[in-house]
Design a protein around this motif. Structure first.
Motif, PDB file in Angstrom:
ATOM      1  N   GLU A   1      -6.413  -3.650  10.554  1.00 23.07           N
ATOM      2  CA  GLU A   1      -6.058  -2.788   9.418  1.00 23.07           C
ATOM      3  C   GLU A   1      -5.114  -1.650   9.798  1.00 23.07           C
ATOM      4  O   GLU A   1      -4.643  -0.918   8.931  1.00 23.07           O
ATOM      5  CB  GLU A   1      -7.308  -2.225   8.736  1.00 23.07           C
ATOM      6  N   ASP A   2      -4.827  -1.484  11.087  1.00 21.00           N
ATOM      7  CA  ASP A   2      -3.821  -0.506  11.516  1.00 21.00           C
ATOM      8  C   ASP A   2      -2.405  -1.074  11.413  1.00 21.00           C
ATOM      9  O   ASP A   2      -1.431  -0.343  11.625  1.00 21.00           O
ATOM     10  CB  ASP A   2      -4.078  -0.073  12.961  1.00 21.00           C
TER      11      ASP A   2
ATOM     12  N   LYS B   1       0.833  -1.196   0.000  1.00 17.41           N
ATOM     13  CA  LYS B   1       0.000   0.000   0.000  1.00 17.41           C
ATOM     14  C   LYS B   1       0.869   1.249   0.000  1.00 17.41           C
ATOM     15  O   LYS B   1       2.039   1.220   0.371  1.00 17.41           O
ATOM     16  CB  LYS B   1      -0.923   0.010   1.220  1.00 17.41           C
TER      17      LYS B   1
ATOM     18  N   LYS C   1      -7.084  -1.819  15.360  1.00 21.32           N
ATOM     19  CA  LYS C   1      -7.721  -2.777  14.462  1.00 21.32           C
ATOM     20  C   LYS C   1      -6.650  -3.470  13.635  1.00 21.32           C
ATOM     21  O   LYS C   1      -5.575  -2.901  13.406  1.00 21.32           O
ATOM     22  CB  LYS C   1      -8.687  -2.047  13.527  1.00 21.32           C
TER      23      LYS C   1
ATOM     24  N   SER D   1      -9.525   7.606   8.972  1.00 18.92           N
ATOM     25  CA  SER D   1      -9.485   6.223   9.432  1.00 18.92           C
ATOM     26  C   SER D   1      -9.056   6.080  10.896  1.00 18.92           C
ATOM     27  O   SER D   1      -9.276   5.030  11.501  1.00 18.92           O
ATOM     28  CB  SER D   1      -8.544   5.399   8.551  1.00 18.92           C
TER      29      SER D   1
END
Length: 122
Positions: free
Chosen positions: A87-88, A42, A85, A61
Motif C-alpha cells: 500500500e506504499d 487516489k 508495504k 500510515s
C-alpha cells in the motif's frame, strides 16, 4: 528553483528505500520541506514534513516506518522508508518552501519535484 527527486524503485514487501530530493537555483533559504505521495485513483497524501530546525511530522500510515531528514547546507531532503508495504506503492513527490532575497524584494514560493515511482511487491 528546481527540485530533483531520486531513489525510487521496485522493492519487495518488508524492504527499504531511501529517497532524496535536492533543490537548486537562486535560493536564499529553504524553510519547510515535505514528501507527498499519490497512488493511482487516489488523492495526493502528505507523508512527512520537516522544518528548517528539524521538527518533523508524519502521516499516521507511515509513523514508525519512515524517517524524514534534511541537509540544509545541500538544500536536500531525504525519506528513509523501511518495512515497506504494497500500500506504499505510489509516485512520491517532494516540495519545498523557499525564500529568495532579490534586488527588487523578497520572494517566497513553493517548488515541486517531478516525482519518483515507488513500487512495493507482495
Amino acid at each position: 528553483v528546481q527540485l530533483q527527486a531520486s531513489g525510487g524503485g521496485l522493492v519487495q514487501a518488508g524492504g527499504s528505500l531511501r529517497l532524496s530530493c535536492a533543490a537548486s537555483g537562486s535560493i536564499s533559504s529553504i524553510n519547510t520541506m515535505e514528501w507527498y505521495r499519490q497512488a493511482p485513483g487516489k488523492q495526493r497524501e502528505l507523508v512527512a514534513t520537516i522544518g528548517r530546525g528539524g521538527v518533523t511530522n508524519y502521516a499516521d500510515s507511515v509513523k514508525g516506518r519512515f524517517t524524514i531528514s534534511r541537509e540544509n547546507a545541500a538544500n536536500t531532503v531525504y525519506l528513509q522508508m523501511n518495512s515497506l508495504k504494497p500500500e506504499d506503492t505510489a509516485v512520491y513527490l517532494c516540495a519545498a518552501d523557499y525564500t529568495q532575497i532579490r534586488d527588487d524584494g523578497t520572494v517566497v514560493g513553493r517548488a515541486w519535484g517531478q516525482g519518483t515511482q515507488v513500487t512495493v511487491s507482495s
